[in-house]
Design a protein around this motif. Sequence first.
Motif, PDB file in Angstrom:
ATOM      1  N   LEU A 113      13.921 130.496  32.329  1.00  0.00           N
ATOM      2  CA  LEU A 113      14.290 131.839  32.789  1.00  0.00           C
ATOM      3  C   LEU A 113      13.666 132.937  31.930  1.00  0.00           C
ATOM      4  N   ARG A 114      13.594 132.696  30.630  1.00  0.00           N
ATOM      5  CA  ARG A 114      13.011 133.634  29.659  1.00  0.00           C
ATOM      6  C   ARG A 114      13.728 134.989  29.631  1.00  0.00           C
ATOM      7  N   ALA A 115      15.052 134.947  29.652  1.00  0.00           N
ATOM      8  CA  ALA A 115      15.841 136.168  29.518  1.00  0.00           C
ATOM      9  C   ALA A 115      15.803 136.622  28.060  1.00  0.00           C
ATOM     10  N   PRO A 116      15.601 137.902  27.794  1.00  0.00           N
ATOM     11  CA  PRO A 116      15.538 138.372  26.409  1.00  0.00           C
ATOM     12  C   PRO A 116      16.893 138.429  25.698  1.00  0.00           C
ATOM     13  N   PHE A 117      17.995 138.220  26.454  1.00  0.00           N
ATOM     14  CA  PHE A 117      19.320 138.197  25.843  1.00  0.00           C
ATOM     15  C   PHE A 117      20.067 136.958  26.309  1.00  0.00           C
ATOM     16  N   LEU A 118      20.827 136.381  25.377  1.00  0.00           N
ATOM     17  CA  LEU A 118      21.562 135.146  25.636  1.00  0.00           C
ATOM     18  C   LEU A 118      22.987 135.343  25.130  1.00  0.00           C
ATOM     19  N   LEU A 119      23.970 135.066  25.995  1.00  0.00           N
ATOM     20  CA  LEU A 119      25.381 135.197  25.640  1.00  0.00           C
ATOM     21  C   LEU A 119      26.067 133.862  25.861  1.00  0.00           C
ATOM     22  N   LEU A 120      26.755 133.376  24.832  1.00  0.00           N
ATOM     23  CA  LEU A 120      27.563 132.168  24.923  1.00  0.00           C
ATOM     24  C   LEU A 120      29.008 132.567  24.702  1.00  0.00           C
ATOM     25  N   THR A 121      29.903 132.131  25.574  1.00  0.00           N
ATOM     26  CA  THR A 121      31.306 132.506  25.439  1.00  0.00           C
ATOM     27  C   THR A 121      32.230 131.440  26.007  1.00  0.00           C
ATOM     28  N   ASN A 122      33.397 131.328  25.378  1.00  0.00           N
ATOM     29  CA  ASN A 122      34.476 130.530  25.955  1.00  0.00           C
ATOM     30  C   ASN A 122      35.653 131.455  26.284  1.00  0.00           C
ATOM     31  N   GLY A 123      35.379 132.751  26.320  1.00  0.00           N
ATOM     32  CA  GLY A 123      36.400 133.742  26.613  1.00  0.00           C
ATOM     33  C   GLY A 123      37.160 134.200  25.382  1.00  0.00           C
ATOM     34  N   LEU A 124      37.090 133.417  24.321  1.00  0.00           N
ATOM     35  CA  LEU A 124      37.775 133.754  23.073  1.00  0.00           C
ATOM     36  C   LEU A 124      36.770 134.087  21.972  1.00  0.00           C
ATOM     37  N   THR A 125      35.655 133.374  21.970  1.00  0.00           N
ATOM     38  CA  THR A 125      34.581 133.567  21.001  1.00  0.00           C
ATOM     39  C   THR A 125      33.314 133.882  21.783  1.00  0.00           C
ATOM     40  N   HIS A 126      32.581 134.883  21.319  1.00  0.00           N
ATOM     41  CA  HIS A 126      31.366 135.312  22.012  1.00  0.00           C
ATOM     42  C   HIS A 126      30.222 135.385  21.003  1.00  0.00           C
ATOM     43  N   TYR A 127      29.089 134.828  21.368  1.00  0.00           N
ATOM     44  CA  TYR A 127      27.880 134.926  20.551  1.00  0.00           C
ATOM     45  C   TYR A 127      26.772 135.461  21.440  1.00  0.00           C
ATOM     46  N   CYS A 128      26.101 136.498  20.959  1.00  0.00           N
ATOM     47  CA  CYS A 128      25.024 137.095  21.725  1.00  0.00           C
ATOM     48  C   CYS A 128      23.777 137.189  20.850  1.00  0.00           C
ATOM     49  N   TRP A 129      22.633 136.831  21.431  1.00  0.00           N
ATOM     50  CA  TRP A 129      21.360 136.883  20.722  1.00  0.00           C
ATOM     51  C   TRP A 129      20.336 137.645  21.541  1.00  0.00           C
TER      52      TRP A 129
END
Length: 156
Positions: A113-129
């Motif tokens: 996909l090559r998206a310049p932003f990546l978000l990982l979440t379980n609704g309680l913890t969020h990590y964005c790069w």
Amino acid sequence: MHVLDLPPFEAKIRQISADISEIWDELRRKYVVLTPEEWVRQHVAHYLMAHLGYPRGLLSLERGHRYNQRQKRTDLVALGPAGQPLLLVECKRPTVAITPAVARQAATYNQTLRAPFLLLTNGLTHYCWRVDFERSLNERLAEIPSYAAAVALAGG
């Protein structure tokens, strides 16, 4: 359902049977089975639209793509103004930790996909790069960028 670290919203939920509920999905315009992961996905989609200015028409849930000859699905993709992937979101149920394995899964999806932003979440913890493919660098962000900020940072 779990109380999440995301703003609440007026979810439309209906009971199908004693053990099955459905939630109205504003993006797909239909009711979908309410699982813990779907609860997180719906909260993230609402947060992106209502609080960070992501246009409803540029959000795609469970978008299919091919990786290594296999069909894969991303949880949520926000598109930029020209329709290119801008933000890839990987959602997990609240009881699943965001581990390096989860990050690798999302990064693997993002190779195509090559998206310049990546978000990982379980609704309680969020990590964005922020992902810089040209220099092979990932920059951890303190917060999820607004749509305007993400577009500006991505150079579009």
